[in-house]
Scaffold this motif. Structure first.
Motif, short mmCIF file in Angstrom:
data_model
loop_
_atom_site.label_atom_id
_atom_site.label_comp_id
_atom_site.label_asym_id
_atom_site.label_seq_id
_atom_site.Cartn_x
_atom_site.Cartn_y
_atom_site.Cartn_z
N TYR A 36 -31.01 -20.70 0.45
CA TYR A 36 -29.83 -19.86 0.30
C TYR A 36 -29.80 -19.27 -1.10
O TYR A 36 -30.32 -19.86 -2.05
CB TYR A 36 -28.54 -20.69 0.48
N GLN A 38 -27.01 -17.97 -4.01
CA GLN A 38 -25.60 -18.00 -4.38
C GLN A 38 -25.38 -17.24 -5.68
O GLN A 38 -25.99 -17.55 -6.70
CB GLN A 38 -25.08 -19.44 -4.52
N PRO A 44 -22.66 -19.38 -0.76
CA PRO A 44 -24.11 -19.21 -0.53
C PRO A 44 -24.38 -18.28 0.66
O PRO A 44 -23.61 -18.24 1.61
CB PRO A 44 -24.58 -20.63 -0.22
N PHE A 46 -27.38 -17.34 3.42
CA PHE A 46 -28.62 -17.81 4.03
C PHE A 46 -29.73 -16.78 3.88
O PHE A 46 -29.52 -15.58 4.08
CB PHE A 46 -28.39 -18.10 5.52
N LEU A 89 -30.52 -22.21 -3.58
CA LEU A 89 -30.31 -23.57 -3.07
C LEU A 89 -31.24 -23.86 -1.91
O LEU A 89 -31.44 -22.99 -1.05
CB LEU A 89 -28.87 -23.72 -2.57
#
Lengths: 113, 114
Positions: A36, A38, A44, A46, A89
């Motif tokens: 992800y 952010q 966040p 995808f 992430l």
């Protein structure tokens, strides 16, 4: 103990270069691994999902690899741009862990013009 | 297409006051719904998730609660806020039919308890 780790230090690269971010895990057997993006103050977003039986997945300038032997996923951004600057992430889905996503803390990427 | 709405974007509340954060999803039915909290240096912490109306699973004992009064509505509440409840709260949804599906997040609520 089970854990998922991403580079804790911010990554600074020059525009046009390839950014490579790492996600390592221990004591999991994930069925899927997700990446992800952010941005500050936002939720966040995808980017890519890769399954345990896939070695590599691509989407435009993004590439994800998944090595279940090394217990590692690499996330590559080719021809990076300043707009790629964000925190990235990784999250793994472990079917044995009550079917929930386990999240890394993220790696901050800064692409300098 | 599916969209998720979360409000308010920012909130400042005194200690001991109640809380209600709302999240709605459009363009899908029977989604899995989630509340996460994100604190600096601590990553995303799952607070609650729901697989259907009235079905709530709590992940972390705390003074927060969640409810799902309608299929696409998820509410995070507290009767009395603590200082430690400050943080960035995120609502998310995923398709209800398969585990491991990507999550789709709202833009979050920045809660400051003073």
């Amino acid at each position: 103990s089970q854990k998922i780790e991403q580079n804790s230090e911010a990554l600074n690269i020059q525009e046009g270069k390839t950014a490579t971010l790492t996600c390592n895990y221990t004591n999991y057997s994930p069925a899927y691994l997700q990446w992800y993006r952010q941005d500050p103050g936002r939720g966040p977003v995808f980017l890519l999902l890769i399954r345990e039986n896939e070695k590599e997945k691509r989407k435009e300038r993004l590439k994800v690899t998944f090595d279940t032997t090394l217990k590692q996923s690499l996330f590559h951004i080719t021809a990076s741009q300043p707009a790629d600057s964000a925190t990235y992430l990784c999250a793994l889905y472990n079917a044995g862990n009550n079917r929930k996503l386990i999240w890394g803390l993220g790696t901050s990427l800064a692409v300098n013009p | 297409s599916q969209t998720i709405h979360q409000w308010p974007a920012t909130l400042v509340q005194p200690v001991g006051s109640p809380l209600s954060l709302e999240c709605t999803v459009e363009g899908t039915s029977n989604p899995n719904l989630y509340w996460y909290r994100q604190a600096a240096g601590r990553g995303l912490q799952l607070l609650f998730y729901s697989v259907g109306i009235g079905q709530i699973s709590s992940e972390v004992p705390q003074n927060l609660s969640a409810s799902r009064p309608q299929d696409r509505q998820f509410i995070l509440s507290s009767k009395k806020l603590l200082l430690s409840d400050s943080g960035f709260y995120l609502c998310a949804w995923s398709p209800g039919h398969a585990g491991g599906s990507p999550l789709h997040f709202g833009n979050g609520t920045r809660l400051t308890v003073t």
